[in-house]
Design a protein around this motif. Structure first.
Motif, PDB file in Angstrom:
ATOM      1  N   VAL A 193       0.844  -1.186   0.000  1.00 32.70           N
ATOM      2  CA  VAL A 193       0.000   0.000   0.000  1.00 32.70           C
ATOM      3  C   VAL A 193       0.882   1.241   0.000  1.00 32.70           C
ATOM      4  CG1 VAL A 193      -0.164  -0.027   2.529  1.00 32.70           C
ATOM      5  CG2 VAL A 193      -1.881   1.202   1.180  1.00 32.70           C
TER       6      VAL A 193
ATOM      7  N   TRP B  73       2.136  -5.424   6.407  1.00 32.48           N
ATOM      8  CA  TRP B  73       2.033  -4.905   5.049  1.00 32.48           C
ATOM      9  C   TRP B  73       3.320  -4.212   4.615  1.00 32.48           C
ATOM     10  CZ3 TRP B  73      -2.427  -3.835   1.648  1.00 32.48           C
ATOM     11  CH2 TRP B  73      -3.501  -4.683   1.931  1.00 32.48           C
TER      12      TRP B  73
ATOM     13  N   THR C 275      -1.906  -2.137  -5.642  1.00 35.24           N
ATOM     14  CA  THR C 275      -3.344  -2.387  -5.690  1.00 35.24           C
ATOM     15  C   THR C 275      -4.098  -1.527  -4.689  1.00 35.24           C
ATOM     16  OG1 THR C 275      -3.129  -4.213  -4.116  1.00 35.24           O
ATOM     17  CG2 THR C 275      -3.048  -4.760  -6.468  1.00 35.24           C
ATOM     18  N   SER C 276      -3.379  -0.891  -3.748  1.00 31.57           N
ATOM     19  CA  SER C 276      -4.024  -0.046  -2.744  1.00 31.57           C
ATOM     20  C   SER C 276      -3.205   1.215  -2.506  1.00 31.57           C
ATOM     21  CB  SER C 276      -4.181  -0.793  -1.408  1.00 31.57           C
ATOM     22  OG  SER C 276      -4.978  -1.944  -1.563  1.00 31.57           O
TER      23      SER C 276
ATOM     24  N   ASN D 105      -7.784   0.155  -5.598  1.00 30.71           N
ATOM     25  CA  ASN D 105      -8.416   0.501  -4.316  1.00 30.71           C
ATOM     26  C   ASN D 105      -7.795   1.788  -3.770  1.00 30.71           C
ATOM     27  OD1 ASN D 105     -10.125  -1.977  -3.781  1.00 30.71           O
ATOM     28  ND2 ASN D 105      -8.118  -2.923  -4.033  1.00 30.71           N
TER      29      ASN D 105
ATOM     30  N   TRP E 136      -8.267   4.891  -1.041  1.00 33.54           N
ATOM     31  CA  TRP E 136      -8.894   5.519   0.122  1.00 33.54           C
ATOM     32  C   TRP E 136      -8.407   6.962   0.186  1.00 33.54           C
ATOM     33  CZ3 TRP E 136      -7.839   0.473  -0.136  1.00 33.54           C
ATOM     34  CH2 TRP E 136      -8.748  -0.447   0.409  1.00 33.54           C
TER      35      TRP E 136
ATOM     36  N   HIS F  92     -12.727   5.321  -4.328  1.00 39.53           N
ATOM     37  CA  HIS F  92     -13.478   4.151  -3.890  1.00 39.53           C
ATOM     38  C   HIS F  92     -13.935   4.225  -2.438  1.00 39.53           C
ATOM     39  CE1 HIS F  92     -10.428   2.829  -6.988  1.00 39.53           C
ATOM     40  NE2 HIS F  92     -11.580   2.689  -7.620  1.00 39.53           N
TER      41      HIS F  92
END
Length: 239
Positions: free
Chosen positions: A28, A49, A91-92, A118, A120, A138
């Motif tokens: 992320v 992560w 992907t994030s 994705n 945020w 999203h």
């Protein structure tokens, strides 16, 4: 810069092979390392992560460089900077920028154009959040507003905790009111009478357990209740 990017990509490839074995991409990018962004990044690191932290402030990047997998000084309002750092491969991504609404919008737009699956984004007002939603972000979060609303519920009522989902659905932790005690939940008709569902129960000295129609709630038990916000609020106020 070139050597850094080479090192970053090498570590990413290594990390990608490691996370692949765990069944998912656990990378992320957190853009903005203020209080919200740094706290989020630290928690994601604690959960295992791979976190790339980015900020325009070199002091913040230096402060968190040892705590994160990767950290770099970058102006992410520039789409090319994001591309060079390989953020488009993630992907994030989280846009954790604080008070600079224009920067928040530009970074979010760049991430959307890079097709990051994705995204945020932190919003500092409902209007800011509406703009981000219209862009196509999203997930939009309003941490200050949501925390203020949550604490208000705790201060003004008998609730021990309050979490709202969407606009009109909530989960509440509260001491069981008398109307729910002494008989099995299936007989108390809590759902039909009050429009709420008891999903969990905790008795003193015991762990939380799932509630069933046969569960008998006792005086002093702590229960988890779900339902429409107004319904759970009213139920939690019962004595």
């Amino acid at each position: 810069m070139a050597s850094y990017l080479h090192s970053l990509r090498h570590r990413r490839r290594k990390r990608r092979s490691e996370t692949a074995g765990r069944g998912g991409d656990q990378r992320v990018a957190v853009i903005g390392l203020g209080r919200f962004g740094s706290s989020l990044a630290s928690e994601l690191m604690r959960r295992g992560w791979d976190v790339l932290g980015l900020d325009t402030d070199a002091r913040l990047v230096q402060k968190y460089s040892d705590a994160l997998t990767h950290a770099a000084v970058a102006d992410c309002t520039d789409g090319e900077a994001l591309r060079q750092l390989g953020v488009n491969e993630f992907t994030s991504a989280v846009v954790a920028i604080g008070t600079d609404i224009e920067a928040s919008i530009l970074v979010s737009t760049n991430l959307l154009e890079a097709d990051v699956p994705n995204i945020w984004a932190k919003a500092i007002s409902r209007q800011h959040g509406q703009i981000l939603e219209r862009l196509g972000v999203h997930h939009v979060v309003l941490p200050e507003h949501e925390m203020g609303e949550r604490v208000a519920h705790l201060v003004t009522g008998r609730m021990l905790d309050f979490i709202q989902f969407d606009d009109d659905y909530a989960l509440v932790k509260t001491v069981a009111p008398t109307v729910a005690t002494g008989v099995p939940l299936g007989q108390s008709q809590v759902r039909s009478r009050f429009g709420v569902t008891v999903v969990g129960i905790k008795r003193s000295g015991e762990d939380f357990t799932y509630a069933t129609a046969e569960t008998v709630v006792q005086r002093g038990d702590v229960i988890i209740v779900t339902g429409r916000t107004h319904a759970v609020e009213a139920f939690a106020e019962l004595s």
